[in-house]
Every structure is written in structure tokens, then in C-alpha cells.
Design an enzyme around this catalytic site. Structure first.
Site, PDB file in Angstrom:
ATOM      1  N   TYR A  33       0.838  -1.208   0.000  1.00 51.24           N
ATOM      2  CA  TYR A  33       0.000   0.000   0.000  1.00 51.24           C
ATOM      3  C   TYR A  33       0.864   1.245   0.000  1.00 51.24           C
ATOM      4  CZ  TYR A  33       1.019   0.933   4.943  1.00 51.24           C
ATOM      5  OH  TYR A  33       1.651   1.237   6.132  1.00 51.24           O
ATOM      6  N   LYS A 147       6.519  -1.953   1.792  1.00 51.30           N
ATOM      7  CA  LYS A 147       5.376  -1.343   2.487  1.00 51.30           C
ATOM      8  C   LYS A 147       4.191  -2.314   2.435  1.00 51.30           C
ATOM      9  CE  LYS A 147       3.305   3.211   3.227  1.00 51.30           C
ATOM     10  NZ  LYS A 147       3.808   3.336   4.600  1.00 51.30           N
ATOM     11  N   GLU A 180      12.384   2.629  14.084  1.00 56.59           N
ATOM     12  CA  GLU A 180      11.301   3.472  13.574  1.00 56.59           C
ATOM     13  C   GLU A 180      10.078   3.197  14.423  1.00 56.59           C
ATOM     14  OE1 GLU A 180      10.422   2.394   9.538  1.00 56.59           O
ATOM     15  OE2 GLU A 180      10.017   0.308  10.029  1.00 56.59           O
ATOM     16  N   LEU A 204      11.610   1.361   6.929  1.00 56.03           N
ATOM     17  CA  LEU A 204      10.969   1.742   5.673  1.00 56.03           C
ATOM     18  C   LEU A 204      11.484   3.103   5.223  1.00 56.03           C
ATOM     19  CD1 LEU A 204       8.673   1.151   3.545  1.00 56.03           C
ATOM     20  CD2 LEU A 204       7.226   2.593   4.986  1.00 56.03           C
TER      21      LEU A 204
END
Length: 283
Positions: A33, A147, A180, A204
Site C-alpha cells: 500500500y 510497504k 522506527e 521503511l
């Protein structure tokens, strides 16, 4: 406003926009996505988002079956039908519909969904005082550079953050470095430098992360991409970035106060510089 979604070749009212029960996105989280910010009809870093979408699809061997121009046209039309002043465009691609089996036995048509919703923004108090967070051991899979729609670990992390009354959970590697957040990239100011973990299979490549680093460099802030820990000497600020947050200070982590407990000067400046770019883009 009555929302409209694009699903597999048709625009439909959101409440009628459905996919088959045997869609592999539903059965296996077999899909990817993107979330794209839109300000006054201007899309933020659209090509970079589409580059990443194509890279994610290639990594798991899904074909979008739409050319770049066709996809851009669909994104614009989805926004036109849901014209929020500040919008977020969601694109999801899955491998498609097939009888449930880990190994796909036949060629199938990928599923593609596009929606547009209002882009949420942090409150004025959150911007002034900063967000709060906890840290958790990283329980995610080892390809965070894709992702993926397989976000169960992030859901668990967000639930734990909410249970403790904070905004975000940051993942720690085995050595205690901050990687993250569940839905954000994370930064620190250490000895005046903007520090963030380098991109690898654990992090990411956030589009807003990239924009944050670019803006920092443009304004003379030294950027260092390296592993870092919360207890490093010289750490004065933390912040996080995402499509929905832009850049926002993080003033408390694990009940530890960062700096003076409010949004620090570098995080505040970075956010304002980014907002200025958004406003200029709208013009």
C-alpha cells in the site's frame, strides 16, 4: 461528504466498495500500500510514492496492471470525487482473488483499491508540547523496506502505546537502537546533528523521512544516518515523521523527558519549513 472509492475498475460509494472474501489481501495480507498527502489538489512527492509502490510490488511479484500515467489519472479522479482541502490518498494492491492456498495454483488478476479521506493533523497542544512514546522490542518481519499491508505487529504496538496513554511505539533492535515507529520514522538531535537510523530491511524509506532530511540539509543542519540510542550523551530532541504528522516533536519516551519536555527548536523549525513547502506547493 459521501465518500467514493475506486475498486477494480469502478468508482463506487464507499459503503458499497468491497472485495471478494478470498482476496489474498484478506486471507494472507498478500499485498502492499501507499498513503499520499494532498494539499489543495497538489500531491506531495507523488512520483516518489509511486516509485516506492512499484518497488514494493516488484519485491513480492505483483503487477499493478496500470501504467504510471493511468495510475496518476485514477489518483486525481479519486481526489476529485473526494475533494478535501487536505487529503490522504490510500492505494492498496493485492495479489488478487483465488481459493485459499499459500502456493498460488493459477494466474489471477491483482486487486487495486484507491480511496481519499481527510488528512488528520496534530492538535495545537501536541505541536507545542510534543508527542509521547514508548519503546518495544522489534517483533516485525525482516523486510520492513517493503510497504506491506501485513501490519499486525504495528497494530499490537499501537495498542500497547494507547494502553500506556502515549501516541506511538518505537521499535528497538537487539542492541537497543531505535529503528522506527509503528507508523512513523524517528529522529534525534544529538550534539546539534539530526540523526536517524539508516535505511535497511528494518526501516521503511518514508517519503516524509526523505523530505525531512532534505529540508534539514537545505537549512544547514548536519544530517547523520546511523544507529542511535536514547541514552546517548548530547541528545536534546526527538521527533517523528509520517504523512499524517509531517514532522512532530516527541518530548517523552518511556516516561523520560526529552530536552525541556516541549517541542525543541530544531523539530519546530523543521515542521514549519515543511509546512511552508506545503503552502508554497498549493500556490
Amino acid at each position: 461528504m459521501s465518500l467514493t472509492a475506486w475498486v477494480n475498475g469502478r468508482f463506487l460509494p464507499l459503503e458499497e466498495a468491497t472485495v471478494h472474501i478470498e482476496d489474498r489481501g484478506f486471507q494472507f495480507a498478500d499485498g502492499v500500500y501507499e498513503v499520499i498527502a494532498c494539499f489543495g489538489g497538489k500531491f506531495l512527492e507523488l512520483d516518489a510514492h509511486l516509485d516506492r509502490l512499484e518497488q514494493s510490488c516488484e519485491a513480492i511479484n505483483i503487477s499493478l496492471l496500470k501504467s504510471r500515467p493511468e495510475l496518476i489519472e485514477l489518483i486525481h479522479e479519486t481526489y476529485r470525487r473526494n475533494p478535501f482541502d487536505h487529503a490522504m490518498i490510500y492505494i492498496q494492491a493485492t495479489r488478487g482473488v483465488a481459493p485459499r492456498s499459500h502456493l498460488l495454483q493459477q494466474e489471477i488478476v491483482p486487486t487495486l483499491v484507491i480511496t481519499s479521506r481527510e488528512l488528520p493533523t496534530p492538535s495545537a497542544n501536541k505541536l507545542a508540547m510534543g508527542a509521547s512514546a514508548i519503546t518495544l522490542p522489534d517483533i516485525r518481519w525482516q523486510r520492513c523496506d517493503i510497504k506491506s499491508i501485513a501490519l499486525l505487529a504495528s497494530v499490537i504496538g499501537k495498542q500497547e502505546a494507547a494502553r500506556k496513554g502515549v501516541d506511538e511505539a518505537f521499535w528497538l533492535d537487539n542492541e537497543g537502537h531505535i529503528l522506527e515507529g509503528c507508523a512513523t520514522n524517528c529522529f534525534a538531535v544529538i550534539d546539534g546533528e539530526l540523526v536517524t537510523h539508516p535505511l535497511d530491511h528494518q526501516v521503511l524509506g518514508g517519503i516524509t523521512r526523505h523530505l525531512t532530511l532534505k529540508i534539514a540539509r537545505q537549512h544547514g543542519i548536519t544530517v547523520t544516518e546511523r544507529p542511535w540510542k536514547l541514552d546517548e550523551p548530547g541528545l536534546t530532541e526527538c521527533m517523528m515523521s509520517s504523512t499524517t504528522n509531517a514532522v512532530i516533536a516527541v518530548s517523552h519516551i518511556n516516561d523520560k523527558t526529552i530536552g525541556d519536555g516541549t517541542a525543541g527548536p530544531i523539530s519546530s523549525n523543521l515542521r514549519q519549513w515543511m509546512i511552508d513547502e506545503f503552502e508554497a506547493m498549493k500556490q
